[in-house]
Design an enzyme around this catalytic site. Structure first.
Site, PDB file in Angstrom:
ATOM      1  CD1 TRP A  61     -40.232  38.460 -32.511  1.00 34.99           C
ATOM      2  CD2 TRP A  61     -41.162  39.531 -34.240  1.00 34.99           C
ATOM      3  NE1 TRP A  61     -39.650  39.694 -32.595  1.00 34.99           N
ATOM      4  CE2 TRP A  61     -40.210  40.370 -33.638  1.00 34.99           C
ATOM      5  CE3 TRP A  61     -41.869  39.992 -35.351  1.00 34.99           C
ATOM      6  CZ2 TRP A  61     -39.938  41.659 -34.122  1.00 34.99           C
ATOM      7  CZ3 TRP A  61     -41.608  41.257 -35.825  1.00 34.99           C
ATOM      8  CH2 TRP A  61     -40.653  42.086 -35.222  1.00 34.99           C
TER       9      TRP A  61
ATOM     10  CE  LYS B  72     -33.451  38.854 -36.304  1.00 30.35           C
ATOM     11  NZ  LYS B  72     -33.651  38.789 -34.890  1.00 30.35           N
TER      12      LYS B  72
ATOM     13  CG  ASP C  63     -41.681  38.103 -40.535  1.00 29.79           C
ATOM     14  OD1 ASP C  63     -40.669  38.532 -41.135  1.00 29.79           O
ATOM     15  OD2 ASP C  63     -41.901  38.347 -39.326  1.00 29.79           O
TER      16      ASP C  63
END
Ligand code: KET
Length: 427
Positions: free
Chosen positions: A157, A274, A238
Site C-alpha cells: 500500500w 472496510k 497491518d
C-alpha cells in the site's frame, strides 16, 4: 506603521527570520511552498470526480460499492446508529480511546478466548483507523528504538512508505510478489527474512494483501513465523481487510494466530474502514503484545503520550458504533453476514470480469483475477495501459494496474472488460 521586517524582528528576536524567513518575506509567507505530488490512490478519486463523462468508472480507491455502484452503509451500522441517536453523550473519550471498543477489537485479532487478553499483556489504543494505527506504531518505534528500520514488502500500500518516512524510520524492502507467476515470491521473501539483521522490524499484511491480492498459504505463514523466531524479528501486522479475504474475520486472523502460537510479541493495526464500512469514521486500533501486564501498562501510557499532543483523544462516534455492534450477539451476527456478503459480491465480480475478458477472445491469461483474493486485482496492466484506459475509456485506477474489485458491478463489468481487452490486445 512598522514594516514586516520590524514586526518579524519583534516576533522572532534580533536574528529576525533567518535565511528561510527572508526568502518567505520576499515571496509571501508561503511563497516557497510547492504543490505536493498527487497521492497515487486518493488522487485517482479526485481525477474521477473532475471527469464529466457519464461513462466514467472508478476502480481506484479500495472502497466497497453495492451492485449499483453506490456506497454502502451496513444494516448493523444503521441499527447501532439508531441506538446511539439521542441516547449517548459526546464527552471526550480517554486518551487511549473506548475501552469497550478496544476489548472487542482485540478479540477479533487475538481470539475470543485469548489468554493474552485475559493476562492483560496487550497494550492497545483506539487509533484514527488503520492509517493512524500504523503511524502511531511508527512513531513509537522511532521514539523507543531510534536506530531500528522497517522492512516493507514490494509492492505494498503506497501510504506505508509515507507513514514510516514521516516517522523518520529508515525503510528497507523485502521480496513479496513474483510478476511472472503473478503469485507469491516465497523463496525471495524467505531469503530476505534470513538475510535481514537479527531483530529487524517487518511490516506484514495480515490478509488480503494490498495491492496484489496474494497471501501466503497457512503452511507458508508457519514457515515465515518459524524463520522470524530464528532471527528474532518483530512482526507488525497491518490488518485493514479482516473478513475480506475469506468472508470470515476469524479465518482471516489465521496468520496472526500462527505467530501468537509461536510465541511472537507482535504489533497489529486494525481498521473498521472496510469490514464495517466505517471509512470516514476513522475507527481502528493499535495493539502491541508485551511480555507481561506491567510492560503493557507502560507501553500503552507511551502510546497515549504520542497521541496527546497530536490529536489528544480519538473520535467517539465510530467507536460507539463498533462497540454496540460487537457487544450485541445479534448485531454481531448480522455484521458477520454482511461482511460475508461483501466478500462474496467481490468474488462474483472476479469471475464475471475474467469470463467477460475470455469471451471477448483475449489471448492473455486472466486466471489471476480469480486466484487473487480480497478487495483488489493486481491486473498486470502497465502504467501506459492504465493511462490509455483513463484517457480513452474514463476508467480510473491506480497506475500500478490495481483494480479495486469493490468498484466493479454487474452494470460496469462488461464495459471494463471490453476496455481492458482494447488496451491489451496488441500486447
Ligand atoms: N492498510 C492498508 C493495507 C490499506 O490498504 C489501507 C487503505 C489502510 C491500511 C488504511 O485504511 P484506513 O482507512 O486508514 O483504515 N487502503 C485504501 C484507501 C487508502 O489508500 O487510504 C486503498 O488502498 O485504496
Amino acid at each position: 506603521m512598522a514594516s514586516r521586517a520590524v514586526i518579524a524582528r519583534r516576533i522572532f528576536g534580533r536574528g529576525g527570520l533567518g535565511v528561510a524567513g527572508a526568502r518567505a518575506m520576499s515571496t509571501g509567507w508561503w511563497g516557497g511552498v510547492e504543490p505536493a505530488a498527487k497521492d497515487p490512490i486518493l488522487g485517482v478519486t479526485e481525477a474521477f470526480l473532475a471527469d464529466p463523462s457519464p461513462n466514467k468508472v472508478n476502480v481506484g480507491v479500495g472502497a466497497y460499492r453495492d451492485d449499483d455502484g453506490k456506497p454502502v452503509v451496513l444494516e448493523c451500522v444503521r441499527e447501532a446508529e439508531r441506538r446511539i441517536s439521542g441516547n449517548l453523550n459526546m464527552e471526550y473519550l480517554p486518551m487511549g480511546g473506548s475501552i469497550r471498543m478496544i476489548e472487542e477489537t482485540l478479540k477479533l485479532a487475538y481470539g475470543e478466548n485469548s489468554e493474552l487478553i485475559k493476562d492483560k499483556r496487550i497494550a492497545a489504543v483506539q487509533a484514527l483507523s488503520g492509517t493512524g494505527a500504523c503511524r502511531l506504531f511508527a512513531d513509537f518505534q522511532k521514539r523507543f528504538l531510534p536506530d531500528s528500520q522497517i522492512y516493507i514488502p514490494v509492492p505494498t500500500w503506497s501510504n506505508h512508505h509515507n507513514i514510516w518516512r514521516d516517522a523518520h524510520v529508515p525503510q528497507r524492502t523485502f521480496h513479496y510478489y513474483h510478476p511472472e507467476s503473478k503469485g507469491l515470491d516465497f523463496a525471495g521473501l524467505m531469503d530476505d527474512v534470513k538475510n535481514a539483521p537479527n531483530g529487524s522490524f517487518f511490516l506484514l499484511h495480515a490478509c488480503a494483501h494490498n495491492p496484489t491480492g496474494v497471501d501466503p498459504s497457512e503452511e507458508q505463514w508457519r514457515e515465515i513465523s518459524y524463520q522470524f523466531k530464528v532471527k528474532n524479528h518483530f512482526a507488525f501486522f497491518d490488518m485493514a481487510y479482516q473478513g475480506f479475504a475469506s468472508g470470515d474475520p476469524e479465518r482471516d486472523a489465521k496468520a496472526i494466530r500462527i505467530f501468537l502460537e509461536d510465541g511472537h510479541l507482535i504489533g497489529c493495526a486494525q481498521s473498521y474502514a472496510k469490514n464495517m464500512g466505517l471509512y470516514g469514521q476513522r475507527v481502528g486500533c493499535l495493539s502491541v503484545l508485551c511480555e507481561d501486564e506491567m510492560q503493557a501498562v507502560a507501553v500503552k501510557s507511551q502510546l497515549q503520550q504520542i497521541a496527546r499532543p497530536m490529536y489528544s483523544n480519538p473520535p467517539v462516534h465510530g467507536a460507539l458504533i463498533v462497540s454496540i455492534i460487537l457487544n450485541d450477539p445479534d448485531l454481531k451476527n448480522l455484521w458477520l453476514k454482511e461482511v460475508k456478503g461483501m466478500a462474496d459480491r467481490i468474488i462474483g465480480m472476479r469471475t464475471a470480469l475474467r469470463e467477460n475478458l475470455e469471451s471477448l477472445g483475449s489471448s492473455l491469461s486472466w486466471e489471476h483475477i480469480t486466484n487473487q483474493i480480497g478487495m483488489f486485482c493486481y491486473s498486470g496492466l502497465t502504467p501506459e495501459q492504465v493511462d490509455h484506459l483513463t484517457n480513452e475509456f474514463h476508467i480510473y485506477m491506480t497506475r500500478n494496474g490495481r483494480i479495486s474489485m469493490a468498484g466493479v458491478t454487474t452494470g460496469n463489468v462488461g464495459y471494463l472488460a471490453n476496455a481492458i481487452h482494447e488496451v491489451t490486445k496488441s500486447s
